[in-house]
Design an enzyme around this catalytic site. Structure first.
Site, short mmCIF file in Angstrom:
data_model
loop_
_atom_site.label_atom_id
_atom_site.label_comp_id
_atom_site.label_asym_id
_atom_site.label_seq_id
_atom_site.Cartn_x
_atom_site.Cartn_y
_atom_site.Cartn_z
N HIS A 77 39.34 52.10 50.14
CA HIS A 77 40.16 52.63 51.22
C HIS A 77 39.84 51.90 52.51
CE1 HIS A 77 41.23 56.58 49.03
NE2 HIS A 77 40.59 55.80 48.17
N CYS A 111 38.37 59.76 52.17
CA CYS A 111 37.79 59.05 53.31
C CYS A 111 37.09 59.99 54.28
CB CYS A 111 38.87 58.26 54.04
SG CYS A 111 39.44 56.84 53.07
N CYS A 118 42.67 60.22 54.24
CA CYS A 118 42.77 61.10 53.08
C CYS A 118 41.46 61.88 52.92
CB CYS A 118 43.07 60.29 51.82
SG CYS A 118 41.69 59.25 51.28
N GLU A 172 39.21 52.88 55.52
CA GLU A 172 38.06 53.39 56.28
C GLU A 172 36.74 52.95 55.63
OE1 GLU A 172 41.32 56.60 56.69
OE2 GLU A 172 40.74 55.03 55.28
N ASN A 197 42.79 48.45 53.06
CA ASN A 197 42.74 48.90 51.67
C ASN A 197 42.85 47.73 50.69
OD1 ASN A 197 45.49 48.84 52.67
ND2 ASN A 197 46.16 49.94 50.85
N LEU A 198 42.21 47.91 49.56
CA LEU A 198 42.18 46.91 48.50
C LEU A 198 42.43 47.60 47.17
CD1 LEU A 198 41.43 44.12 47.22
CD2 LEU A 198 39.04 44.89 47.29
N GLU A 199 43.34 47.05 46.38
CA GLU A 199 43.62 47.55 45.04
C GLU A 199 43.52 46.40 44.05
OE1 GLU A 199 46.89 50.53 47.13
OE2 GLU A 199 47.57 48.92 45.79
#
Length: 296
Positions: free
Chosen positions: A101, A131, A128, A103, A88-90
């Protein structure tokens, strides 16, 4: 071995860590080919499904979650037998819709590497709804086997019953199908040529807004992302987010970005330029080069 793997390598069984450490060199960005996977299976004495679950801490180490501080790793196994890690990347301080996300990261990694079908997705937390919908867009998406720690492996259809997907919108060539859109531009700029090539391979059956982003770092390396639409629209993956995810997997800092190019088709029903600039300006002081092209 890269510093980001030092802590998680200690979580692995010693036979596996000993076999894995030589692969975690400076160039490692989450790809393990079928031959290497077979070697790890033999040396670790684990079944392949056990091995993939054991590798999840390595995948999670690729994450950059400054908002949630919640590290999610995923592994996509392609039809070729190769595996592709993602995480994951934010974007710090930015709206959550910019997030990638795990996936999505793993699947886009496989797609950029030329995979045409994903057979298995392994993830350290239950996917989630976003995804699940993203995975359902793929070739034979409902048959993709989901592997979770301490859970029985189940097809995506178990996690997303009565699914709405591309077939409901009469799309017969879903995500990961070979795409080859006729886009042309007269340019000798290698970065623009690369972006054009990826735009022609993008997946946008709902808007026809074929698009790609290429980011160049100060040392001349390039990182790309293609647009990947979704029948449910919101789970679509934007090319800038895919490119940033690619950079993160390669352990590059966004401050290293020196140039950014977005190419998109003039015939699309939408434009990605606003969302692309928002994401770029959140991470780098670089102006976006926006090129709109007509179909060939």
């Amino acid at each position: 071995m890269q510093d980001r793997f030092i802590k998680c390598i200690a979580q692995l069984p010693k036979p596996l860590s000993d076999a894995l450490i030589p692969l975690l060199n400076a160039d490692f960005a989450g790809h393990i080919d079928a031959q290497q996977l077979g070697m790890l299976t033999t040396k670790s004495q684990l079944e392949e499904s056990e091995l993939l679950l054991a590798l999840l801490p390595i995948a999670a180490a690729l994450a950059k979650p400054p908002i949630s501080e919640f590290y999610v790793g995923a592994i996509a196994k392609g039809k070729s037998g190769d595996i592709y890690m993602g995480a994951n990347l934010e974007l710090s301080g930015e709206a959550l819709f910019h997030s990638v996300h795990a996936e999505q990261s793993a699947i886009s990694h496989a797609w950029l590497s030329g995979e045409t079908q994903i057979l298995d997705v392994v993830v350290n937390f239950s996917p989630c709804g976003h995804c699940r919908q993203f995975m359902n867009e793929m070739v034979e998406g409902q048959k993709v086997v989901i592997h979770l720690p301490e859970q029985k492996a189940q097809p995506l259809a178990h996690y997303l019953p009565y699914a709405f997907g591309p077939s409901n919108l009469n799309i017969t060539e879903p995500l990961l199908s070979k795409q080859q859109h006729e886009l042309s531009l007269d340019s000798s700029d290698p970065m623009i040529i690369e972006a054009l090539d990826h735009a022609s391979l993008s997946y946008a059956p709902y808007s026809n807004s074929y698009a790609a982003v290429v980011l160049e770092t100060k040392d001349g390396a390039t990182y790309c992302g293609r647009y990947a639409e979704n029948a449910a629209f919101n789970p679509s993956m934007l090319p800038m987010q895919m490119a940033l995810s690619t950079m993160t997997r390669h352990n590059r800092e966004f401050t290293e970005i020196n140039r950014a190019v977005l190419i998109e088709s003039a015939q699309g029903k939408i434009s990605l330029v606003g969302a692309t600039m928002d994401a770029l300006h959140a991470v780098a002081a670089v102006e976006l080069e926006h090129i709109v092209i007509d179909p060939a």
